[in-house]
Design a protein around this motif. Structure first.
Motif, mmCIF file in Angstrom:
data_model
loop_
_atom_site.group_PDB
_atom_site.id
_atom_site.type_symbol
_atom_site.label_atom_id
_atom_site.label_comp_id
_atom_site.label_asym_id
_atom_site.label_seq_id
_atom_site.Cartn_x
_atom_site.Cartn_y
_atom_site.Cartn_z
ATOM 1 N N CYS A 24 0.792 -1.336 0.194
ATOM 2 C CA CYS A 24 0.017 -0.058 0.080
ATOM 3 C C CYS A 24 0.826 1.210 -0.079
ATOM 4 C CB CYS A 24 -1.015 0.031 1.080
ATOM 5 S SG CYS A 24 -0.049 0.362 2.785
ATOM 6 N N ALA A 25 0.293 2.286 0.192
ATOM 7 C CA ALA A 25 1.006 3.555 -0.077
ATOM 8 C C ALA A 25 1.712 4.064 1.139
ATOM 9 C CB ALA A 25 -0.135 4.750 -0.552
ATOM 10 N N GLU A 203 -2.391 6.307 -14.226
ATOM 11 C CA GLU A 203 -2.769 5.003 -14.435
ATOM 12 C C GLU A 203 -1.640 4.173 -15.205
ATOM 13 O OE1 GLU A 203 -4.570 2.313 -13.416
ATOM 14 O OE2 GLU A 203 -3.290 1.080 -14.575
ATOM 15 N N PRO A 204 -0.718 3.574 -14.454
ATOM 16 C CA PRO A 204 0.693 3.170 -15.155
ATOM 17 C C PRO A 204 0.394 2.126 -16.239
ATOM 18 C CG PRO A 204 0.345 2.112 -13.041
ATOM 19 C CD PRO A 204 -0.654 3.045 -12.992
ATOM 20 N N SER A 235 -2.274 -0.101 -9.613
ATOM 21 C CA SER A 235 -3.040 0.160 -10.824
ATOM 22 C C SER A 235 -4.508 0.333 -10.335
ATOM 23 C CB SER A 235 -2.921 -0.975 -11.894
ATOM 24 O OG SER A 235 -4.304 -1.018 -12.736
ATOM 25 N N ASN A 236 -5.633 1.175 -11.017
ATOM 26 C CA ASN A 236 -6.772 1.066 -10.820
ATOM 27 C C ASN A 236 -7.491 -0.252 -11.355
ATOM 28 O OD1 ASN A 236 -7.630 1.621 -13.442
ATOM 29 N ND2 ASN A 236 -7.521 3.762 -13.424
ATOM 30 N N GLY A 237 -6.949 -0.985 -11.976
ATOM 31 C CA GLY A 237 -7.157 -2.362 -12.488
ATOM 32 C C GLY A 237 -8.260 -2.536 -13.558
ATOM 33 N N MET A 256 -0.807 -4.482 -7.577
ATOM 34 C CA MET A 256 -1.653 -4.012 -6.329
ATOM 35 C C MET A 256 -2.864 -3.105 -6.929
ATOM 36 S SD MET A 256 -1.205 -2.359 -2.884
ATOM 37 C CE MET A 256 -2.491 -1.892 -1.889
ATOM 38 N N VAL A 257 -3.981 -3.679 -6.847
ATOM 39 C CA VAL A 257 -5.267 -2.903 -7.396
ATOM 40 C C VAL A 257 -5.945 -2.089 -6.358
ATOM 41 C CG1 VAL A 257 -7.428 -3.095 -8.479
ATOM 42 C CG2 VAL A 257 -5.625 -4.668 -8.918
ATOM 43 N N SER A 258 -5.887 -0.739 -6.723
ATOM 44 C CA SER A 258 -6.452 0.259 -5.574
ATOM 45 C C SER A 258 -7.973 0.530 -5.944
ATOM 46 C CB SER A 258 -5.583 1.452 -5.480
ATOM 47 O OG SER A 258 -6.473 2.523 -4.898
#
Ligand code: SF4
Length: 261
Positions: A24-25, A203-204, A235-237, A256-258
């Motif tokens: 996480c961040a 968004e990478p 990523s936002n997925g 990791m999807v946020s």
């Protein structure tokens, strides 16, 4: 004798263990699994009151106390008595010698074990923050150099709370490679055994080919210098495709999807 400092109700410490796999961040620096009283050497302790601390008077002698930010899923909301609150707000004073005088006064009033246990709890609940000097004595020595690469400012979403301006600005391959070289220079200079790079944005996944190039470059350097490496995409997925997932697996990248930006 005055009433001891007491945490009357503790519906807090919603603690999600900050495991190694946590990406996480939050910075690893904030991870304190526990703060046992045996580590509490007041003469060496410099602590600050959490600036996000809030309180509400309940009935004249008890207070709700809470913090509005959290580290790695840890939140603290408690009800404490007046004695406890008075100890806590003493830390508003920044002068160390004043706190030390208070500490001796509290110990005479309630005994040293009671006071040190209580202070240790305040630290565990993030109401008080120990100085880096104290952190280093209680937190496992970190050997992972963690870095974030801001791959792009662009994003396919427009979350209301997003802090990014969403400019059409991307990281160039040269900047990415130079950043990784610089991360390795730091890792070598400070004898880190492991590097963790988080590929973030925006968004990478809008720049997935760039991530793969940087990832391969980092893997090669890691093998050359014998430094372990983990690469993780934050990523936002929403842009994940079967092909991207296949590639993420193939190249041993983490994902990791946020769900909340
Ligand atoms: S997904 Fe992330 S980067 Fe994109 S708009 Fe939402 S918060 Fe911003």
């Amino acid at each position: 004798m005055n009433q001891h400092p007491i945490i009357i109700k503790d519906s807090s410490l919603v603690r999600i263990k900050a495991e190694k796999a946590c990406n996480c961040a939050c910075s690893d620096l904030t991870v304190i699994e526990s703060f046992p009283a045996s580590h509490f050497e007041f003469s060496k302790l410099e602590v600050k009151l959490n600036p996000e601390l809030h309180s509400m008077n309940l009935d004249g002698s008890n207070r709700v106390v809470y913090v509005t930010t959290s580290d790695c899923g840890t939140n603290s909301i408690v009800v404490m008595n007046d004695a406890a609150w008075n100890i806590l707000i003493a830390f508003l004073r920044s002068e160390q010698n004043e706190i030390e005088t208070d500490f001796h006064h509290w110990c005479r009033q309630w005994s040293e074990p009671v006071v040190t246990d209580f202070l240790a709890r305040l630290v565990e609940m993030r109401f008080l923050y120990p100085s880096p000097r104290v952190h280093s004595s209680i937190v496992e020595q970190r050997d992972v150099l963690e870095s974030w690469l801001h791959i792009t400012d662009r994003c396919n979403l427009r979350c209301k709370y997003c802090f990014l301006p969403h400019l059409p600005v991307d990281m160039s391959i040269d900047t990415g490679l130079a950043s990784i070289d610089s991360i390795f220079r730091s890792a070598l200079a400070h004898e880190y055994h492991k590097i963790k790079i988080k590929y973030a944005g925006g968004e990478p996944l809008l720049r997935f080919p760039l991530i793969l190039k940087l990832h391969e470059h980092t893997k090669r350097l890691g093998e050359f210098y014998n430094i372990e490496y983990d690469g993780i995409i934050l990523s936002n997925g929403t842009l994940l495709t079967e092909e991207i997932i296949r590639n993420i697996r193939l190249h041993h990248l983490g994902l990791m999807v946020s769900l909340d930006g």
